[in-house]
Scaffold this motif. Structure first.
Motif, PDB file in Angstrom:
ATOM      1  N   GLN B  35       0.817  -1.220   0.000  1.00 31.83           N
ATOM      2  CA  GLN B  35       0.000   0.000   0.000  1.00 31.83           C
ATOM      3  C   GLN B  35       0.851   1.270   0.000  1.00 31.83           C
ATOM      4  N   ALA B  36       2.050   1.176   0.564  1.00 29.85           N
ATOM      5  CA  ALA B  36       2.930   2.357   0.567  1.00 29.85           C
ATOM      6  C   ALA B  36       3.299   2.753  -0.862  1.00 29.85           C
ATOM      7  N   ALA B  37       3.347   1.764  -1.724  1.00 29.39           N
ATOM      8  CA  ALA B  37       3.698   2.040  -3.121  1.00 29.39           C
ATOM      9  C   ALA B  37       2.613   2.875  -3.802  1.00 29.39           C
ATOM     10  N   PHE B  38       1.380   2.700  -3.360  1.00 30.73           N
ATOM     11  CA  PHE B  38       0.293   3.500  -3.946  1.00 30.73           C
ATOM     12  C   PHE B  38       0.491   4.978  -3.613  1.00 30.73           C
ATOM     13  N   ARG B  39       0.908   5.242  -2.383  1.00 33.70           N
ATOM     14  CA  ARG B  39       1.181   6.634  -2.002  1.00 33.70           C
ATOM     15  C   ARG B  39       2.345   7.180  -2.852  1.00 33.70           C
ATOM     16  N   GLU B  40       3.317   6.323  -3.100  1.00 32.15           N
ATOM     17  CA  GLU B  40       4.468   6.728  -3.904  1.00 32.15           C
ATOM     18  C   GLU B  40       4.028   7.136  -5.318  1.00 32.15           C
ATOM     19  N   LEU B  41       3.149   6.337  -5.865  1.00 33.76           N
ATOM     20  CA  LEU B  41       2.632   6.617  -7.205  1.00 33.76           C
ATOM     21  C   LEU B  41       1.826   7.928  -7.201  1.00 33.76           C
ATOM     22  N   PHE B  42       1.021   8.077  -6.165  1.00 37.03           N
ATOM     23  CA  PHE B  42       0.235   9.298  -6.007  1.00 37.03           C
ATOM     24  C   PHE B  42       1.175  10.503  -5.943  1.00 37.03           C
ATOM     25  N   ASP B  43       2.219  10.410  -5.137  1.00 39.18           N
ATOM     26  CA  ASP B  43       3.148  11.531  -4.988  1.00 39.18           C
ATOM     27  C   ASP B  43       3.850  11.869  -6.302  1.00 39.18           C
ATOM     28  N   ARG B  44       4.083  10.862  -7.111  1.00 40.04           N
ATOM     29  CA  ARG B  44       4.755  11.096  -8.397  1.00 40.04           C
ATOM     30  C   ARG B  44       3.878  11.884  -9.365  1.00 40.04           C
ATOM     31  N   TYR B  45       2.592  11.651  -9.304  1.00 36.38           N
ATOM     32  CA  TYR B  45       1.747  12.171 -10.384  1.00 36.38           C
ATOM     33  C   TYR B  45       0.615  13.118 -10.002  1.00 36.38           C
TER      34      TYR B  45
END
Lengths: 169, 217
Positions: B35-45
């Motif tokens: 789930q942390a990766a989803f936040r990472e993706l969100f932060d990228r875009y």
């Protein structure tokens, strides 16, 4: 050769090959009008990028992500769309345009939205095959309507129409 | 002044490939339940996607709704993303569909709560201060830029949505014709035509500001 609008636009957008770009650049030297056009396009691009940077800088990222997480939690905890198989009983369901069970309708799991007219990849999945008798459609957190339509050879079909907007709020 | 862009250079292509691979790795982590990766993706875009959405729906609050809905869809459908296209092309496709749905459903907010309005006014005045501060060296340019920024929004509002979508994806997000065609699912030739007409309309709408800027530079 004169610089036409398409060449100018493709030059500006970096869509010409190196050789093509060099040719158009040479033509530009003798075309002040095209040069001005190019400058104006660049001014608009620059202003749009500045405006976009300002728009994006004002977002509260944590708050926005929090609202996304809440939506996801809500969707996970809420009952999903399901079709309860059965038959025989006559019932009228909230939000339905007609008495679904009365027709002992064959359910065709077609999900669409009013404006798009296309099937979305994220439509809730319902494991119902043609020929199932349907007693009830539980929309879960979604709202929608069931329509009775005739198929290509006149067979009765039920289309479950999900309101996408409500399901995400 | 921006110069015409040459075709993507080798370093740019390498950067794009690298970004695509990073995206794919993050997507795989999400698909595996991180789930942390989803936040990472969100932060990228999310900021870039938000800017695009504001350009299309013309309203910051509606754009936030669009981005919220878009990322919810991304999360729900991430398992179906197979990587045949780049993630950001897929994301922008979802964002643009959400924008178009939003416009067509007329979801623009009719009422703004008092507190929200006060907050917006405060944000607006603070951003004005920041802009002015950064451009103190040339106050007249600062005023002109601010006016041009406001005029950009007005000019975008006058465009039909299919023109607005194309020019925003090109000028703000920098997508190529091919990528825009993929996002909007229309032929490349149509993209070029829409872009041409959108730019013409923007030039007409912004004419006075463009001349003023020329004169002041």
């Amino acid at each position: 050769m004169t610089v036409d609008n398409e060449q100018l636009q493709r030059l500006f957008d970096g869509e010409l090959s190196t050789q093509e770009a060099a040719e158009v650049q040479r033509e530009l030297e003798s075309s002040p009008q095209a040069t001005t056009e190019l400058q104006q396009l660049a001014q608009i691009r620059s202003a749009m990028q500045e405006a976009a940077t300002e728009w994006a800088s004002q977002v509260d990222s944590d708050a926005l992500f929090g609202s996304i997480e809440r939506e996801l939690d809500r969707a996970q905890s809420a009952p999903a769309l399901k079709v309860i198989s059965g038959g025989g009983a006559k019932r009228v369901y909230q939000g339905l345009g007609f008495g679904l069970a009365a027709a002992a309708a064959i359910l065709l799991a077609v999900f669409t939205w009013p404006e798009s007219g296309s099937i979305r990849p994220d439509a809730p999945a319902v494991a119902v095959t043609r020929g199932s008798e349907v007693l009830e459609v539980d929309f879960g957190t979604n709202t929608g309507t069931v329509f009775e339509v005739k198929g290509a050879v006149g067979q009765p079909l039920a289309v479950v129409w999900i309101d996408d907007e409500v399901s995400l709020r | 002044m921006n110069e015409p862009q040459p075709r993507a250079s080798k370093p740019q292509k390498v950067a794009a490939i690298s970004r695509r691979e990073e995206d794919r790795a993050i997507v795989e982590r999400i698909q595996n339940g991180d789930q942390a990766a989803f936040r990472e993706l969100f932060d990228r875009y999310h900021r870039r996607a938000l800017a695009v959405a504001i350009g299309v729906v013309k309203n910051e609050h509606d754009a936030r709704d669009v981005i919220q809905d878009a990322f919810v869809k991304v999360h729900k459908n991430i398992d179906k993303f197979e990587g045949s296209s780049s993630f950001y092309t897929w994301l922008y496709r979802i964002v643009m569909n959400q924008c178009i749905d939003h416009i067509r459903k007329g979801k623009r907010r009719k009422h703004v709560d008092f507190d929200e309005q006060v907050q917006r006014e405060e944000e607006s005045s603070s951003s004005l201060g920041a802009t002015s501060g950064a451009l103190d060296a040339n106050p007249s340019r600062a005023v002109l830029n601010r006016e041009l920024g406001a005029a950009i929004q007005d000019a975008l509002e006058q465009l039909p949505e299919h023109h607005r979508a194309v020019i925003v994806l090109r000028e703000i997000e920098g997508l190529t014709y091919e990528q825009i065609a993929e996002v909007l699912d229309v032929p490349k030739g149509t993209i070029m035509s829409r872009l041409f007409h959108a730019r013409r309309k923007m030039q007409e709408a912004l004419g006075p500001y463009l001349k003023s800027e020329e004169a002041s530079s």
